[in-house]
Design an enzyme around this catalytic site. Sequence first.
Site, PDB file in Angstrom:
ATOM      1  N   LYS A   1       0.857  -1.193   0.000  1.00  0.00           N
ATOM      2  CA  LYS A   1       0.000   0.000   0.000  1.00  0.00           C
ATOM      3  C   LYS A   1       0.893   1.242   0.000  1.00  0.00           C
ATOM      4  CE  LYS A   1      -4.497   1.286   1.919  1.00  0.00           C
ATOM      5  NZ  LYS A   1      -5.237   1.393   0.677  1.00  0.00           N
TER       6      LYS A   1
ATOM      7  N   GLU B   1      -8.027  -5.652 -10.160  1.00  0.00           N
ATOM      8  CA  GLU B   1      -8.791  -4.970  -9.092  1.00  0.00           C
ATOM      9  C   GLU B   1      -9.789  -3.973  -9.657  1.00  0.00           C
ATOM     10  OE1 GLU B   1      -6.953  -4.039  -5.220  1.00  0.00           O
ATOM     11  OE2 GLU B   1      -5.127  -3.814  -6.404  1.00  0.00           O
TER      12      GLU B   1
HETATM   13  N1  PLP Z   1      -7.239  -2.616  -3.224  1.00  0.00           N
HETATM   14  C1  PLP Z   1      -6.726  -1.388  -3.164  1.00  0.00           C
HETATM   15  C2  PLP Z   1      -5.879  -0.920  -4.284  1.00  0.00           C
HETATM   16  C3  PLP Z   1      -6.972  -0.568  -2.037  1.00  0.00           C
HETATM   17  O1  PLP Z   1      -6.481   0.662  -1.971  1.00  0.00           O
HETATM   18  C4  PLP Z   1      -7.772  -1.068  -1.002  1.00  0.00           C
HETATM   19  C5  PLP Z   1      -8.013  -0.263   0.189  1.00  0.00           C
HETATM   20  O2  PLP Z   1      -7.372  -0.386   1.180  1.00  0.00           O
HETATM   21  C6  PLP Z   1      -8.292  -2.364  -1.109  1.00  0.00           C
HETATM   22  C7  PLP Z   1      -8.012  -3.100  -2.245  1.00  0.00           C
HETATM   23  C8  PLP Z   1      -9.118  -2.963  -0.022  1.00  0.00           C
HETATM   24  O3  PLP Z   1      -8.328  -3.361   1.058  1.00  0.00           O
HETATM   25  P1  PLP Z   1      -8.927  -3.422   2.533  1.00  0.00           P
HETATM   26  O4  PLP Z   1     -10.094  -4.333   2.471  1.00  0.00           O
HETATM   27  O5  PLP Z   1      -7.840  -3.959   3.366  1.00  0.00           O
HETATM   28  O6  PLP Z   1      -9.321  -2.034   2.877  1.00  0.00           O
HETATM   29  C1  COI Z   2      -9.449   1.904   1.796  1.00  0.00           C
HETATM   30  O1  COI Z   2     -10.383   1.187   1.427  1.00  0.00           O
HETATM   31  O2  COI Z   2      -9.095   1.994   2.966  1.00  0.00           O
HETATM   32  C2  COI Z   2      -8.700   2.696   0.849  1.00  0.00           C
HETATM   33  O3  COI Z   2      -7.581   2.940   1.108  1.00  0.00           O
HETATM   34  C3  COI Z   2      -9.347   3.155  -0.349  1.00  0.00           C
HETATM   35  C4  COI Z   2      -8.909   4.506  -0.858  1.00  0.00           C
HETATM   36  C5  COI Z   2      -9.496   5.647  -0.128  1.00  0.00           C
HETATM   37  C6  COI Z   2      -7.460   4.622  -1.147  1.00  0.00           C
END
Ligand code: PLP
Ligand code: COI
Length: 339
Positions: A183, A219
């Site tokens: 991330k 994605e």
């Molecule tokens: N994919 C991307 C590129 C993201 O930025 C996020 C957000 O965090 C997710 C997927 C979903 O991840 P999570 O469920 O851990 O928030």
């Molecule tokens: C999240 O789902 O936490 C994300 O980071 C999505 C976005 C705001 C970058």
Amino acid sequence: MKDIDWSNLSFGYMRTDYNVRCYYRDGKWGELELCSEETLNIHMAATCLHYGQEAFEGLKAYRGKDGKIRVFRPEANAERLQSTCEGILMPELPTEKFCEAVKKVVKANERFIPPYESGASLYIRPLLIGVGAQVGVHPASEYLFVIFVTPVGPYFKGGFATNPYVIIREFDRAAPLGTGRYKVGGNYAASLRANKMAHDAGYASEFYLDAKEKKYIDECGAANFFGIKDNTYVTPLSSSILPSITNRSLMQLAEDMGLKVERRPIAEEELETFEEAGACGTAAVISPIERIDDLENHKSYVISKDGQPGPWCEKLYHKLRAIQYGDEADPYGWVTVID
Ligand code: PLP
Ligand code: COI
């Protein structure tokens, strides 16, 4: 907080009372500091500004019907941040320190946690940046961890409502052996043009195929993809997508509901076989997919024929939310109650 319209919050930044900071200097992490200043004062040669030594996370706190505050799976975010640190050579913040910072920032901003009835939540945004001065391309020797919060509503239009997505081939978000699984801010910089193209054309978000072959699903913007058919929850296996904590949780809940779970490459053509599909993430929760357009190939994969979320999406969404808000039991210990 009389003046906040909790039920109509968007996914945006609002100033809150405090953030929490922690410096890494001389090879060790310092103490957590509570801070009311919104800005950072950093060196102009900081590696985060030049070479993208920047990582962030996203998680949420929820106010329950019982008045309690719950945070969803902070340990998982701490671990993903550690994996990102390994990926771009930053020092790892211990899980305990991460969770302590989450608690501290949520408690200090308690008055900004939306009430249960609003369906809104408090978004928690941790970030870690290289602040040591460096001109050569090398990792910094000093780092700053910051964590702030902001109350938020739905990320995608309509909250739990179907939306259209569009496959973008002109731009890649991440390469197979690149930083897609971490991330880091750079992935989001790489996504801005695709994201703008999709929004300008009236779509909820851009949809990525794998960068190498442009054949498999990666994605949906800042959310993972899942499809459901024949009592099976299917989600992509790819080295260039972010390992979503929401998706991981949904895989478990799907299994508990009697669905088979498959993590494997999903070819684009398979889209037409799904009975339901969704984009999932902390911000998105579950955003059911109405259709996915492939404009170059003049194809439209219509997933929701009546424009409504499907029954499995509905069940998974309600189950996940019930655990997050404390309405139902938390059999896997996903929730941390903050008191
Ligand atoms: N994919 C991307 C590129 C993201 O930025 C996020 C957000 O965090 C997710 C997927 C979903 O991840 P999570 O469920 O851990 O928030
Ligand atoms: C999240 O789902 O936490 C994300 O980071 C999505 C976005 C705001 C970058």
